[in-house]
Enzyme design. Structure first.
Site, mmCIF file in Angstrom:
data_model
loop_
_atom_site.group_PDB
_atom_site.id
_atom_site.type_symbol
_atom_site.label_atom_id
_atom_site.label_comp_id
_atom_site.label_asym_id
_atom_site.label_seq_id
_atom_site.Cartn_x
_atom_site.Cartn_y
_atom_site.Cartn_z
ATOM 1 N N GLU A 113 -25.460 13.711 -2.971
ATOM 2 C CA GLU A 113 -24.001 13.835 -2.997
ATOM 3 C C GLU A 113 -23.596 14.837 -4.076
ATOM 4 O O GLU A 113 -22.674 15.629 -3.892
ATOM 5 C CB GLU A 113 -23.352 12.474 -3.287
ATOM 6 N N HIS B 136 -19.407 9.999 1.360
ATOM 7 C CA HIS B 136 -19.807 8.667 1.820
ATOM 8 C C HIS B 136 -21.331 8.552 1.748
ATOM 9 O O HIS B 136 -22.034 9.465 2.201
ATOM 10 C CB HIS B 136 -19.321 8.426 3.251
ATOM 11 N N ASP C 64 -13.472 6.730 7.114
ATOM 12 C CA ASP C 64 -14.804 7.328 7.270
ATOM 13 C C ASP C 64 -15.003 7.969 8.646
ATOM 14 O O ASP C 64 -16.126 7.970 9.179
ATOM 15 C CB ASP C 64 -15.902 6.269 7.013
ATOM 16 N N ARG D 149 0.837 -1.207 0.000
ATOM 17 C CA ARG D 149 0.000 0.000 0.000
ATOM 18 C C ARG D 149 0.866 1.249 0.000
ATOM 19 O O ARG D 149 0.544 2.251 -0.643
ATOM 20 C CB ARG D 149 -0.875 0.040 1.266
ATOM 21 N N MET E 267 -12.260 3.593 -3.989
ATOM 22 C CA MET E 267 -12.524 2.472 -3.092
ATOM 23 C C MET E 267 -11.239 1.791 -2.617
ATOM 24 O O MET E 267 -11.132 0.563 -2.613
ATOM 25 C CB MET E 267 -13.469 1.473 -3.785
HETATM 26 C C1 GAR Z 1 -20.776 7.301 -4.126
HETATM 27 O O1 GAR Z 1 -22.045 6.967 -3.650
HETATM 28 C C2 GAR Z 1 -19.797 7.466 -2.985
HETATM 29 O O2 GAR Z 1 -20.379 8.011 -1.839
HETATM 30 C C3 GAR Z 1 -19.395 6.041 -2.730
HETATM 31 O O3 GAR Z 1 -19.232 5.493 -4.011
HETATM 32 C C4 GAR Z 1 -20.153 6.120 -4.898
HETATM 33 C C5 GAR Z 1 -19.396 6.585 -6.112
HETATM 34 O O4 GAR Z 1 -20.272 6.994 -7.108
HETATM 35 N N1 GAR Z 1 -18.196 5.969 -1.957
HETATM 36 C C6 GAR Z 1 -18.021 5.073 -0.993
HETATM 37 O O5 GAR Z 1 -18.824 4.196 -0.731
HETATM 38 C C7 GAR Z 1 -16.718 5.223 -0.223
HETATM 39 N N2 GAR Z 1 -16.777 4.455 0.972
HETATM 40 P P1 GAR Z 1 -19.727 7.733 -8.407
HETATM 41 O O6 GAR Z 1 -18.528 6.915 -8.916
HETATM 42 O O7 GAR Z 1 -20.867 7.687 -9.360
HETATM 43 O O8 GAR Z 1 -19.322 9.117 -8.018
#
Ligand code: GAR
Length: 224
Positions: free
Chosen positions: A175, A110, A146, A66, A91
């Site tokens: 979001e 999140h 988080d 990492r 992710m």
């Molecule tokens: C979003 O809902 C974001 O909050 C989540 O992934 C999605 C990405 O959507 N992130 C997580 O779960 C991080 N723990 P996008 O690629 O369409 O922006």
């Protein structure tokens, strides 16, 4: 102050798109210096290319650790002149070294009301738990996943029997509003961190605002 962003994505990039749109229509004082993905097939890369934005792919499987992966990300981000990190559906867990490099200027979205349902499946975990209200959180990133100080949240009702994917889609719509807003507050110098608390200058006196389908706090500025 106009911000120089690196937007990190692993998937669809709809939050990236919301940020691009906010910049292009003048609501967000920032430029995207780099869209960086750990997945070669992330649709977010296509969205970036469609807007002429620089992209890079670093696949974590190509690195021994990492720390090595994050060191490669740091130098790629620095090479592109970005110093504010936007985690838009990225992710991967970041190392303390990466976080120290850019802190406090790392923001994450999140899909749940933190501290509930941290982790990779916020919307699904909320549905499985049976909550009546979920939502989304934009927060500063610290060394615990988080966990960083909360900037803005939107509360979104969870409908009985709803498919987790449908809830996730309804949450995403918010979001797309609160993430560009939080970044713009950062650009305007209106955010200050005091322990776990984020103060949003000139926003907290305004009551939480209902928008159709959600309750947003602090209230959004006009345009978001
Ligand atoms: C979003 O809902 C974001 O909050 C989540 O992934 C999605 C990405 O959507 N992130 C997580 O779960 C991080 N723990 P996008 O690629 O369409 O922006």
């Amino acid at each position: 102050m106009s911000l120089s962003l690196a937007v990190l994505v692993s998937g669809g990039g709809s939050n990236l798109q919301a940020i691009i749109d906010a910049i292009e229509d003048g609501r967000l004082d920032a430029s995207i210096k780099l869209v960086l993905s750990n997945k070669v097939d992330a649709y977010g890369l296509t969205r970036a290319a469609n807007h002429g934005l620089p992209t890079a792919v670093l696949q974590h499987g190509d690195y021994d650790s990492r720390e090595a992966f994050d060191a490669a990300m740091i130098s790629t981000i620095r090479d592109h002149g970005a110093d504010v990190i936007i985690l838009a559906g990225f992710m991967r867990i970041l190392t303390p070294g990466f976080i120290r490099e850019f802190a406090p200027n790392i923001l994450n979205t999140h899909p749940a009301l933190l501290p509930s349902f941290a982790g990779a499946h916020g919307a699904r975990d909320a549905v499985d738990y049976g909550v009546r209200i979920s939502g989304c959180t934009i927060h500063f990133v610290n060394e615990i996943m988080d966990n960083g100080p909360v900037i803005i949240q939107a509360a979104v009702p969870a409908l009985p029997g709803e498919d987790p994917g449908d809830l996730a889609k309804r949450i995403l719509r918010y979001e797309h509003r609160i993430f560009p807003q939080a970044i713009q507050w950062l650009a305007e110098g209106r955010l200050s961190i005091d322990g776990r608390h984020v103060h949003v200058q000139d926003a907290e006196a305004i009551p939480a605002a209902s928008t159709p389908g959600a309750l947003v706090c602090p209230a959004l500025d006009e345009g978001f």
